[in-house]
Design a protein around this motif. Structure first.
Motif, PDB file in Angstrom:
ATOM      1  N   PHE A 118       0.846  -1.203   0.000  1.00  0.00           N
ATOM      2  CA  PHE A 118       0.000   0.000   0.000  1.00  0.00           C
ATOM      3  C   PHE A 118       0.875   1.245   0.000  1.00  0.00           C
ATOM      4  CE2 PHE A 118      -2.361  -3.430   1.861  1.00  0.00           C
ATOM      5  CZ  PHE A 118      -3.589  -3.352   1.234  1.00  0.00           C
ATOM      6  N   ILE A 119       0.518   2.188  -0.866  1.00  0.00           N
ATOM      7  CA  ILE A 119       1.240   3.458  -0.915  1.00  0.00           C
ATOM      8  C   ILE A 119       0.196   4.564  -0.843  1.00  0.00           C
ATOM      9  CG2 ILE A 119       2.720   4.942  -2.329  1.00  0.00           C
ATOM     10  CD1 ILE A 119       3.749   2.399  -3.662  1.00  0.00           C
ATOM     11  N   SER A 120       0.483   5.594  -0.074  1.00  0.00           N
ATOM     12  CA  SER A 120      -0.503   6.681   0.020  1.00  0.00           C
ATOM     13  C   SER A 120      -0.456   7.519  -1.246  1.00  0.00           C
ATOM     14  CB  SER A 120      -0.213   7.567   1.233  1.00  0.00           C
ATOM     15  OG  SER A 120       0.891   8.387   0.952  1.00  0.00           O
ATOM     16  N   VAL A 121      -1.601   8.092  -1.596  1.00  0.00           N
ATOM     17  CA  VAL A 121      -1.669   8.834  -2.841  1.00  0.00           C
ATOM     18  C   VAL A 121      -0.758  10.064  -2.776  1.00  0.00           C
ATOM     19  CG1 VAL A 121      -3.634  10.307  -2.248  1.00  0.00           C
ATOM     20  CG2 VAL A 121      -3.265   9.652  -4.616  1.00  0.00           C
ATOM     21  N   ALA A 122      -0.548  10.584  -1.562  1.00  0.00           N
ATOM     22  CA  ALA A 122       0.344  11.737  -1.415  1.00  0.00           C
ATOM     23  C   ALA A 122       1.759  11.384  -1.851  1.00  0.00           C
ATOM     24  CB  ALA A 122       0.331  12.205   0.043  1.00  0.00           C
ATOM     25  N   ASP A 123       2.240  10.229  -1.355  1.00  0.00           N
ATOM     26  CA  ASP A 123       3.574   9.774  -1.748  1.00  0.00           C
ATOM     27  C   ASP A 123       3.639   9.548  -3.249  1.00  0.00           C
ATOM     28  OD1 ASP A 123       4.969   9.939   0.540  1.00  0.00           O
ATOM     29  OD2 ASP A 123       4.923   7.789   1.047  1.00  0.00           O
ATOM     30  N   TYR A 124       2.568   8.949  -3.773  1.00  0.00           N
ATOM     31  CA  TYR A 124       2.553   8.640  -5.197  1.00  0.00           C
ATOM     32  C   TYR A 124       2.657   9.917  -6.029  1.00  0.00           C
ATOM     33  CZ  TYR A 124       1.105   6.993  -9.769  1.00  0.00           C
ATOM     34  OH  TYR A 124       1.061   6.724 -11.101  1.00  0.00           O
ATOM     35  N   GLN A 125       1.899  10.935  -5.609  1.00  0.00           N
ATOM     36  CA  GLN A 125       1.938  12.190  -6.353  1.00  0.00           C
ATOM     37  C   GLN A 125       3.320  12.815  -6.291  1.00  0.00           C
ATOM     38  OE1 GLN A 125      -1.318  14.417  -4.711  1.00  0.00           O
ATOM     39  NE2 GLN A 125      -2.698  13.727  -6.326  1.00  0.00           N
ATOM     40  N   ARG A 126       3.933  12.707  -5.106  1.00  0.00           N
ATOM     41  CA  ARG A 126       5.250  13.319  -4.927  1.00  0.00           C
ATOM     42  C   ARG A 126       6.288  12.632  -5.835  1.00  0.00           C
ATOM     43  NH1 ARG A 126       9.036  12.038  -1.633  1.00  0.00           N
ATOM     44  NH2 ARG A 126       7.715  10.651  -0.414  1.00  0.00           N
ATOM     45  N   ILE A 127       6.306  11.306  -5.857  1.00  0.00           N
ATOM     46  CA  ILE A 127       7.385  10.637  -6.614  1.00  0.00           C
ATOM     47  C   ILE A 127       7.133  10.666  -8.116  1.00  0.00           C
ATOM     48  CG2 ILE A 127       8.212   9.146  -4.768  1.00  0.00           C
ATOM     49  CD1 ILE A 127       6.554   6.894  -5.867  1.00  0.00           C
ATOM     50  N   THR A 128       5.870  10.736  -8.533  1.00  0.00           N
ATOM     51  CA  THR A 128       5.640  10.739  -9.976  1.00  0.00           C
ATOM     52  C   THR A 128       5.426  12.154 -10.524  1.00  0.00           C
ATOM     53  OG1 THR A 128       3.279  10.458  -9.589  1.00  0.00           O
ATOM     54  CG2 THR A 128       4.568   8.463 -10.018  1.00  0.00           C
ATOM     55  N   GLY A 129       5.071  13.068  -9.640  1.00  0.00           N
ATOM     56  CA  GLY A 129       4.782  14.412 -10.117  1.00  0.00           C
ATOM     57  C   GLY A 129       3.423  14.515 -10.780  1.00  0.00           C
ATOM     58  N   ARG A 130       2.634  13.470 -10.742  1.00  0.00           N
ATOM     59  CA  ARG A 130       1.306  13.486 -11.347  1.00  0.00           C
ATOM     60  C   ARG A 130       0.288  14.080 -10.376  1.00  0.00           C
ATOM     61  NH1 ARG A 130      -0.705   7.861 -13.248  1.00  0.00           N
ATOM     62  NH2 ARG A 130      -2.511   9.121 -13.804  1.00  0.00           N
ATOM     63  N   ASP A 131      -0.768  14.584 -10.911  1.00  0.00           N
ATOM     64  CA  ASP A 131      -1.834  15.098 -10.079  1.00  0.00           C
ATOM     65  C   ASP A 131      -3.017  14.146 -10.176  1.00  0.00           C
ATOM     66  OD1 ASP A 131      -2.642  16.922  -8.312  1.00  0.00           O
ATOM     67  OD2 ASP A 131      -3.294  18.431  -9.780  1.00  0.00           O
ATOM     68  N   VAL A 132      -3.259  13.374  -9.122  1.00  0.00           N
ATOM     69  CA  VAL A 132      -4.369  12.415  -9.197  1.00  0.00           C
ATOM     70  C   VAL A 132      -5.439  12.778  -8.189  1.00  0.00           C
ATOM     71  CG1 VAL A 132      -4.407  10.027  -9.971  1.00  0.00           C
ATOM     72  CG2 VAL A 132      -2.433  10.875  -8.714  1.00  0.00           C
ATOM     73  N   ASP A 133      -6.653  12.687  -8.655  1.00  0.00           N
ATOM     74  CA  ASP A 133      -7.784  12.957  -7.759  1.00  0.00           C
ATOM     75  C   ASP A 133      -8.432  11.612  -7.427  1.00  0.00           C
ATOM     76  OD1 ASP A 133      -9.608  14.266  -6.305  1.00  0.00           O
ATOM     77  OD2 ASP A 133     -10.878  14.833  -8.032  1.00  0.00           O
ATOM     78  N   LEU A 134      -8.241  11.142  -6.208  1.00  0.00           N
ATOM     79  CA  LEU A 134      -8.672   9.799  -5.863  1.00  0.00           C
ATOM     80  C   LEU A 134      -9.729   9.833  -4.773  1.00  0.00           C
ATOM     81  CD1 LEU A 134      -7.657   7.155  -7.071  1.00  0.00           C
ATOM     82  CD2 LEU A 134      -6.164   6.905  -5.095  1.00  0.00           C
TER      83      LEU A 134
END
Ligand SMILES: Nc1ncnc2c1ncn2[C@@H]1O[C@H](COP(=O)(O)OP(=O)(O)OP(=O)(O)O)[C@@H](O)[C@H]1O
Ligand SMILES: [Mg+2]
Lengths: 649, 255
Positions: A389-405
């Motif tokens: 499990f990865i938090s969406v915050a971490d995911y946004q930070r490492i990929t630079g993508r903006d995801v609305d989940l």
């Protein structure tokens, strides 16, 4: 005086039977040589100083055992051909008044000669070639070191012991045969058992069942671990099936063909079918051996070549960053690392860091549940998964993508791309899969796991808490690249490791460059062994084919003479021989190819254990080895069939 | 026209490593008429087998001609020779030369199969011949399952099945005991009575006494011949024995 006589007689025998003895002695020399080389490499003192040297030694020692075992089998097999061909001559000596005791003495002296020649030349060539082989090994491993030339006394001792043992065993079996046989039987020699073989339906049935279940296992085993545990069962089933069908099945089919008058009583089939029935009876086992050896050559070479060619890919999946730090918390890992980098004047590139929470879990359809009995074997491996499990915050930070989940939606990175559902139910909570990710910067750990990994990116932090309470392990991963020489990267990695270990001894610090040697030791070592054993098996295949052809040649000579007398032309004889030899020769290769085709998926699962992920690579390697092998096989066919034709006419 | 005409046959074997030469046949001429039964006798090494091999087109003479049914078989092309042999000649050998991986039936059918005959025709011919030779109950057996005499019957059947113009037999009784020999000789007489031409090489005075004519070969030449005419087997036997004695004792006249 009389001792001298026996020695001379023994020497004469070998010289007179050179057509059968020469290949035998050559095989002896070759196997002695290969055994010595393999042993001396495994025991080489230089190897201990190389990183990964221990793994390499283990692999090579395994090779020594295999070479030894197959030397025993090959030499025994060849020897049985020799003794069969010579029974007549021995019978004659016996009838002319030579006692069995004396014949035995001659045979002992003969064996001594052969052993002496084989061991001395085998060891000599082995010593000369071992240097070349060590260069090849180092080249394959891409090590810059050189293994010096050394004469390995342990290797010499082991070679002498093993092969003396083999020679003594063959001698004992020969003496036993001579001792048991009656002179009249000896005189008849190879000619015993001319009886028409019966069709053994039971054996055909057993063959069909074993081969079928072997194939079934190969086709239906899905998980790599299952493949590993079923490997030997499948191999043995297929081997039994091969032997049964070659011996009984071939005769069954030929007899059915013979029953059909319209097919059988045609000039082109008449002699071929009956000739094949006769041949199959004597040579089915030999053919099955050739088939199994060919299969072994193909499997060994295609897998080891795939492994070796794929090793850089494997390294990249396993170590996506030059330096990779895994810990259970972030502590002040970053500060310590950057301090060291600064000292070297380096900047981290492609930096990635995040927390993730892992849960081993049981899958039932789209349901993932924690099973208290997970540890015991009630859960099938196939259903065992790892969820990260990865938090969406971490995911946004490492990929630079903006995801609305939304809280009930997740992103899924399914490493093996085998999750078919649109929703996922984790610990009783249903989520919608909003997107399937093509890639994710993971720490490469999943490449080491045999069970499938799913990465779940989610926004509901309360549920994440719930997961952590369900005993998920927390991991912190920091990875980055460096622009520097490999050697400097390795130095930096070691410095960071030393520093971090003081912080927490459970922190691991890995890296692409630092692990490369280890990987090459394993994959390169296996490749080297693959080539080595491949050569040994090819040698064995050729040997069996050679002896098969000449014994058949001698047996068939008389039959073709008779057929010419009753009105078969030379051209017809040639045609008939060609057809028989061709079908007998290529049958094992065809069956081996079928085996490989069925085993393909199975072996692929095994390769996945070694992190080979590109199936195209394995396809090409298999086809390549098959092609090369078929080419060698055909060349050898042309050579031996010419020899056969010369014997027959 | 003669069925077989052998003219001035000469055969010199040259040993492999040159130099040494063996003259097996010096100058052999004789003829065989249709329906004849001729035996050829002579000491060991006198060239009988050599002669038979040349007539069978298994070997080429050094010089001379062999005419069979109006064709010179010495000049037949290698390509056609097997078919010619199959269609015109039948063989019976001392050691039977049956193939041990064929049943007797298949052994007998071999020449017909090679000639590409239909199965129906093969079977009808087989039944006729096997009936005559009394081996119909043995057809499904393999050579190692039957006696020497039975093997030789099968071999004779194989020789006869193509309906050849000439049967060539090299020591057909050589491997048989006296009972089997008698029965084979009776068989030869029977088929000869039906019009089959037979040329047989033999050491056995008894076998030769069944033939209508006996040729004696010595030093590679036809030395003498005896016609049976109206003689009984016993008389013929005596005459052959006398001739053989003459050859061995009086043979010095050439020196
Ligand atoms: N292939 C050969 N090469 C050289 N010499 C040969 C060959 N075949 C036969 N001879 C010689 O030719 C001579 C005649 O041999 P042949 O076999 O025709 O005799 P034979 O009359 O059949 O004798 P036997 O009654 O013993 O069978 C013999 O001296 C023999 O050594
Ligand atoms: Mg002879």
């Amino acid at each position: 005086m009389s001792k001298f006589f026996y020695a001379k007689l023994a020497l004469n025998n070998i010289r007179k039977n050179s057509q059968t003895y020469a290949p035998y002695i050559m095989t002896c020399i070759a196997t002695v040589m290969m055994y010595y080389i393999n042993y001396s490499l495994a025991a080489h003192t230089g190897l201990s100083r190389i990183s990964g040297g221990f793994t390499l030694k283990t692999i090579l020692s395994f090779g020594v055992a295999i070479v030894g075992l197959f030397s025993l089998i090959f030499l025994f097999y060849t020897n049985s051909f020799l003794i069969k061909r010579r029974k007549k001559e021995i019978g004659l000596l016996n009838i002319l008044g030579m006692e069995k005791k004396h014949i035995g003495r001659v045979m002992i002296i003969e064996t001594c000669y052969v052993a002496l020649i084989s061991l001395s030349s085998g060891l000599l060539f082995g010593m000369l070639l071992s240097k070349l082989m060590s260069l090849l090994l180092m080249k394959i491993l891409r090590f810059k070191v050189e293994l010096g030339f050394e004469i390995s006394f342990p290797a010499i001792r082991s070679t002498l012991m093993v092969f003396s043992g083999i020679f003594v065993l063959t001698l004992l079996s020969n003496l036993r045969q001579i001792h048991l046989a009656k002179p009249v039987e000896l005189l008849r020699g190879g000619q015993v058992g001319e009886k028409e073989p019966n069709t053994k339906w039971l054996l055909i049935l057993v063959g069909l069942i074993t081969l079928g279940s072997g194939y079934y296992i190969a086709l239906t085993t899905e998980s790599p671990l299952g493949a590993l545990s079923m490997f030997f069962t499948a191999v043995i089933l297929v081997m039994i099936g091969t032997y049964c069908l070659f011996t009984a099945g071939s005769i069954g089919i030929l007899k059915l063909l013979r029953k059909n008058k319209m097919i059988y009583y045609r000039p082109q089939n008449f002699t071929t079918i009956s000739g094949m029935i006769y041949r199959m009876k004597q040579n089915a086992v030999g053919l099955a051996n050739i088939c199994i050896l060919s299969t072994m050559v193909l499997v060994t070479l295609s897998t080891t070549v795939s492994l070796y060619i794929g090793v850089e890919d494997v390294l990249k999946t396993r170590y996506p960053r030059d330096i990779m730090i895994m810990a259970s918390d972030d502590l002040n890992i970053q500060d310590i690392s950057w301090e060291i980098l600064e000292k070297h004047g380096k900047e981290p590139e492609n930096l990635v860091d995040y927390f993730y929470y892992s849960l081993p879990i049981q899958q039932k359809g789209n349901q993932f549940i924690v099973n208290s009995g997970l540890a015991n074997s009630a859960v099938r491996y196939r259903d065992l998964k790892a969820l990260h499990f990865i938090s969406v915050a971490d995911y946004q930070r490492i990929t630079g993508r903006d995801v609305d989940l939304a809280p009930n939606a997740i992103l899924l990175y399914d490493v093996h791309r085998d999750y078919p559902y649109d929703t996922i139910n984790i610990l009783g909570r249903e989520f919608i899969i909003k997107e399937r990710l093509d890639s994710l910067e993971t720490d490469g750990q999943d490449a080491m796991l045999v069970i499938n990994s799913y990465y779940v990116v989610l926004s509901d932090l309360a549920f994440l808490e719930h997961v952590i309470e369900a005993d998920a392990s927390t991991s912190y991963y920091l990875g980055f690249n460096l622009i520097a020489e490999d050697s400097e990267i390795i130095r930096i990695q070691q410095e960071i490791r030393t520093a971090l270990r003081e912080l927490d001894s459970r922190i691991t610090v890995d890296g692409l460059q630092a692990s490369r040697n280890d990987f090459y030791s394993i994959y390169g070592g296996l490749f080297f062994l693959g080539i080595f054993l491949g050569i040994l098996f090819i040698l064995g295949t050729m040997l069996i084919i050679y002896y098969k052809q000449i014994t058949e040649g001698f047996d068939d000579r008389q039959r073709f003479e008779i057929m010419q007398k009753v009105g078969m032309s030379k051209a017809e004889v040639k045609q008939s021989i060609g057809r028989q030899v061709l079908s007998v020769f290529f049958l094992p290769l065809i069956v081996a190819t079928i085996h490989i085709a069925f085993a393909f998926k199975f072996i692929w699962r095994l390769l996945m254990l070694f992190n080979i992920t590109k199936i195209s690579l394995f396809v090409w390697c298999t086809m390549g080895t098959l092609l090369v092998f078929a080419l060698f096989y055909s060349i050898f066919y042309l050579m031996t069939s010419r020899m056969y034709y010369k014997i027959v006419t | 026209m003669h069925l077989l005409e052998v003219m001035n046959l000469k055969k010199i074997y040259t040993t492999r490593y040159g130099g040494h030469q063996v003259q097996a046949l010096t100058n052999v001429s004789f003829t065989v008429e249709k329906g004849e039964y001729v035996a050829i006798m002579g000491e060991s090494g006198s060239g009988k087998t050599t002669l038979l091999n040349i007539i069978a087109a298994l070997d080429k003479p050094t010089s001379g001609e062999v005419w069979l049914d109006g064709r010179n078989i010495v000049t037949i092309k290698e390509r056609e020779i097997s078919a010619f042999r199959r269609d015109h000649l039948g063989f019976v050998f001392q050691d039977f030369n049956l193939l041990d991986n064929f049943s007797l039936k298949d052994n007998i059918l071999l020449p017909l199969v090679l000639a590409g005959k239909s199965y129906k025709e093969m079977i009808s011919r087989l039944n006729r011949i096997a009936n005559k030779l009394g081996i119909i109950h043995l057809l499904e057996k393999f050579p190692y399952e039957v006696s020497g005499g039975e093997k030789q019957r099968a071999a004779v059947a194989r020789g006869l099945i193509t309906g050849p113009q000439l049967i060539l037999a090299d020591e057909p009784t050589g491997a048989l005991d006296s009972r089997a020999t008698d029965s084979l000789l009776r068989l030869f007489n029977e088929i000869n009575d039906e019009g089959q031409t037979i040329l047989m090489v033999t050491h056995s005075t008894k076998a030769a006494s069944h033939a209508k004519r006996v040729l004696f070969i010595k030093d590679g030449q036809v030395f003498h011949q005896i016609y049976k005419g109206s003689m009984s087997y016993e008389q013929m036997y005596q005459k052959i024995a006398d001739t053989l004695t003459l050859i061995t004792t009086g043979g010095v006249r050439h020196e």
